[in-house]
Structures are given as C-alpha cells and as structure tokens.
Design a protein around this motif. Structure first.
Motif, short mmCIF file in Angstrom:
data_model
loop_
_atom_site.label_atom_id
_atom_site.label_comp_id
_atom_site.label_asym_id
_atom_site.label_seq_id
_atom_site.Cartn_x
_atom_site.Cartn_y
_atom_site.Cartn_z
N ALA A 150 0.84 -1.20 0.00
CA ALA A 150 0.00 0.00 0.00
C ALA A 150 0.87 1.25 0.00
CB ALA A 150 -0.91 0.00 1.23
N LEU A 151 0.24 2.38 -0.25
CA LEU A 151 0.97 3.64 -0.20
C LEU A 151 1.60 3.83 1.17
CD1 LEU A 151 1.76 6.48 -1.26
CD2 LEU A 151 -0.50 7.27 -0.51
N GLU A 152 0.84 3.53 2.22
CA GLU A 152 1.32 3.74 3.58
C GLU A 152 0.96 2.55 4.45
OE1 GLU A 152 0.51 7.06 7.02
OE2 GLU A 152 1.08 7.74 5.02
N SER A 153 1.89 2.12 5.27
CA SER A 153 1.66 1.03 6.20
C SER A 153 2.40 1.32 7.50
CB SER A 153 2.11 -0.32 5.60
OG SER A 153 3.48 -0.28 5.27
N TRP A 154 2.11 0.52 8.49
CA TRP A 154 2.74 0.70 9.80
C TRP A 154 3.70 -0.45 10.03
CZ3 TRP A 154 3.90 4.13 13.23
CH2 TRP A 154 4.26 3.75 14.52
N ASP A 155 4.98 -0.12 10.23
CA ASP A 155 6.00 -1.11 10.53
C ASP A 155 6.05 -1.29 12.04
OD1 ASP A 155 8.52 -2.39 11.09
OD2 ASP A 155 9.13 -1.92 9.03
N GLU A 156 5.41 -2.35 12.51
CA GLU A 156 5.29 -2.57 13.95
C GLU A 156 6.65 -2.77 14.61
OE1 GLU A 156 3.39 -2.66 17.46
OE2 GLU A 156 2.30 -2.48 15.55
N GLU A 157 7.51 -3.54 13.97
CA GLU A 157 8.81 -3.85 14.56
C GLU A 157 9.66 -2.59 14.75
OE1 GLU A 157 12.63 -6.85 13.84
OE2 GLU A 157 11.06 -6.67 12.32
N ARG A 158 9.61 -1.70 13.76
CA ARG A 158 10.43 -0.49 13.83
C ARG A 158 9.66 0.71 14.37
NH1 ARG A 158 11.68 -3.11 8.88
NH2 ARG A 158 13.82 -3.92 8.86
N ALA A 159 8.37 0.56 14.57
CA ALA A 159 7.51 1.61 15.13
C ALA A 159 7.61 2.90 14.32
CB ALA A 159 7.85 1.87 16.60
N LEU A 160 7.39 2.77 13.02
CA LEU A 160 7.38 3.94 12.15
C LEU A 160 6.46 3.71 10.96
CD1 LEU A 160 9.26 2.61 9.85
CD2 LEU A 160 11.13 3.84 10.92
N ILE A 161 6.15 4.80 10.29
CA ILE A 161 5.35 4.72 9.07
C ILE A 161 6.26 4.29 7.92
CG2 ILE A 161 4.32 6.20 7.28
CD1 ILE A 161 2.79 7.62 9.44
N LYS A 162 5.76 3.39 7.10
CA LYS A 162 6.46 2.93 5.91
C LYS A 162 5.69 3.44 4.69
CE LYS A 162 8.50 -1.35 4.16
NZ LYS A 162 8.61 -2.80 4.46
N PHE A 163 6.38 4.15 3.82
CA PHE A 163 5.71 4.88 2.75
C PHE A 163 6.30 4.46 1.41
CE2 PHE A 163 4.53 8.85 0.47
CZ PHE A 163 3.24 9.03 0.94
N ALA A 164 5.44 4.05 0.48
CA ALA A 164 5.86 3.57 -0.83
C ALA A 164 5.22 4.43 -1.92
CB ALA A 164 5.46 2.10 -1.00
N PRO A 165 5.84 5.56 -2.29
CA PRO A 165 5.20 6.51 -3.20
C PRO A 165 4.98 5.98 -4.61
CG PRO A 165 7.49 7.11 -2.80
CD PRO A 165 7.16 6.02 -1.83
N LEU A 166 5.66 4.89 -4.99
CA LEU A 166 5.47 4.30 -6.32
C LEU A 166 4.68 2.99 -6.26
CD1 LEU A 166 9.05 4.77 -7.87
CD2 LEU A 166 7.05 6.22 -8.20
N PHE A 167 3.94 2.78 -5.18
CA PHE A 167 3.29 1.48 -4.97
C PHE A 167 2.39 1.08 -6.12
CE2 PHE A 167 -0.28 4.07 -3.92
CZ PHE A 167 -1.42 3.28 -3.93
N ASP A 168 1.75 2.03 -6.79
CA ASP A 168 0.79 1.72 -7.85
C ASP A 168 1.33 2.00 -9.25
OD1 ASP A 168 0.86 4.47 -7.45
OD2 ASP A 168 -1.31 4.74 -7.49
N TRP A 169 2.63 2.23 -9.37
CA TRP A 169 3.25 2.41 -10.68
C TRP A 169 3.72 1.07 -11.21
CZ3 TRP A 169 6.51 7.14 -12.34
CH2 TRP A 169 5.81 8.33 -12.10
#
Length: 242
Positions: A150-169
């Motif tokens: 997804a564009l944005e997800s939650w990385d539980e192990e690292r406790a941060l937002i994970k952001f993939a700006p090209l997820f749908d390209w």
C-alpha cells in the motif's frame, strides 16, 4: 502511533506530491533508503529536484556491483547532494565471514539470511534509528509477495510509518519517467537485471520471469526477500497504520 495517511494523501497520484504531503504531515525524521535501482532513482529525483527535507541513505553492503557505485556517483553529481552510506559493523562482518566463509550464503538459506542481517538489516536499523517514517521503492507488481503493498503502512517492529510513493506504478511507467527526466539509471537494467542487489546474489532474468526471480535464485522462490521488508513472522509488512 503516528498520523494516519490523510484522504488528501491517498487521493494524490503524483509521487512527488505524495512525498511533499508526507513531509508536511509528519513531525520528525523521514528517511529514504535507496539501492539505486530504477524505482529508487525515480524517488531520489522527486526528493532532490523538489528539495524535500528527506534524508537519503544507502546500505553499502560491500558486495555491490561496480555499476551501482557508478550510478551512486552520477546521482550525486547530477543533483549536487551527498547520499549517506550505512555500512556493516566491522566486528560482526568479520565474525560472519569467519563462520560461513566469504561466499557461504550459497550453502544454506540460514547462512544467506545471516549475511543479509549483518550487511543489510542491522545497518538499516541504525539508519532508521529515531526516524518517524521510512520511504521505500516497493511496487505492488514487483512480485506476488508484494502485491498487497500500500501507499502507507505501519511497521510494527520499527515503530514507524512505511511509505511507498510508487506502490501503484508499473515498471514501464517508472522506466519511462526516468528516461523523460534524464534520471541516472544502473546500466545493468539494460542487460536484464530487473532487481539489483549484491553482486553474488543477483542475476539477469529471462523474458517472462518475475522481476525478483534474479535474487537468491538458488533458493525456493516462494519469498525472495532479504529481511528488510518482512516482520518477525517472515511475511511482508503491509498492515495499515492506526
């Protein structure tokens, strides 16, 4: 818990706009980790051409292709900005080689994962220390394992937002963008290397093979991941933030 992606973010289609909105919404360090593959080069262009306040780091494992170091230099020259390296801890690397041998990762999956941990996972942990968000070049069509990215997800192990700006390209869209904008790309892409990592663990793929078929090709290809994007259960992290 960090702020959820706004409706405005999810409605944006331009990756540069997505990144700018993330910077406006998130208080704290935002880190982009680049491998200098074609997706990461496109993201670096969006970040550096817009002068976004995002740190750019690469995991220099010590086993990268010469052409990867070349595109690293070309990128710094084009955009006038240094890209910081996160390297393996010397003592841990020495112990690993003493244990499994210089190319021992070919002998078992456990040995390969141990190598990935020392050369990539642990340096990543240091690079992301204290960060609020982590930007990656993941795309949903890279592999079956990544189909739900997804564009944005939650990385539980690292406790941060994970952001993939090209997820749908698609890969074709990324390649066309880089060509149109004159973005430096690794010369290996033109030789059939669709996903480029460490030199001993990467090969070109044949027509029709999945993008990541060239990574750790001697193993079961059910999950061609190094540990950067998976949780403790070994599955790709894809949960939405709350």
């Amino acid at each position: 818990m960090l702020a959820r992606a706004s409706a405005a973010t999810t409605a944006l289609t331009d990756p540069g706009d997505r990144l700018a909105e993330l910077c406006a919404r998130i208080a704290g360090r935002i880190v982009f980790t680049t491998s200098f593959g074609i997706e990461d080069q496109a993201i670096s262009h969006f970040i550096m051409s817009r002068d976004l306040g995002i740190e750019i780091v690469t995991l220099d494992t010590g086993r990268l292709f010469p052409s990867t170091y070349t595109v690293w230099d070309e990128t710094e020259q084009k955009y006038g900005r240094r890209i910081r390296a996160a390297t393996p801890e010397a003592a841990a690397l020495s112990a690993l080689v003493a244990d499994i041998g210089i190319n021992g990762f070919y002998h078992s999956k456990d040995a390969r994962l141990a190598c990935c941990h020392v050369r990539k996972v642990e340096p990543l942990a240091r690079a992301l220390g204290g960060a609020a968000a982590w930007i990656t070049g993941l795309r949903a069509d890279q592999s079956g394992e990544r189909a739900a990215v997804a564009l944005e997800s939650w990385d539980e192990e690292r406790a941060l937002i994970k952001f993939a700006p090209l997820f749908d390209w698609t890969r074709a869209e990324v390649a066309a963008f880089c060509a149109a904008e004159g973005v430096p790309v690794n010369s290996l892409h033109a030789e059939g290397f669709l996903s480029i990592g460490c030199q001993p663990c990467t090969r070109a793929v044949a027509p029709g093979e999945p993008e990541r078929a060239g990574r750790w090709w001697w193993e079961d290809q059910g999950s061609a991941e190094c540990g950067l994007h998976v949780g403790p259960d070994g599955r790709l992290v894809r949960d939405q933030p709350e």
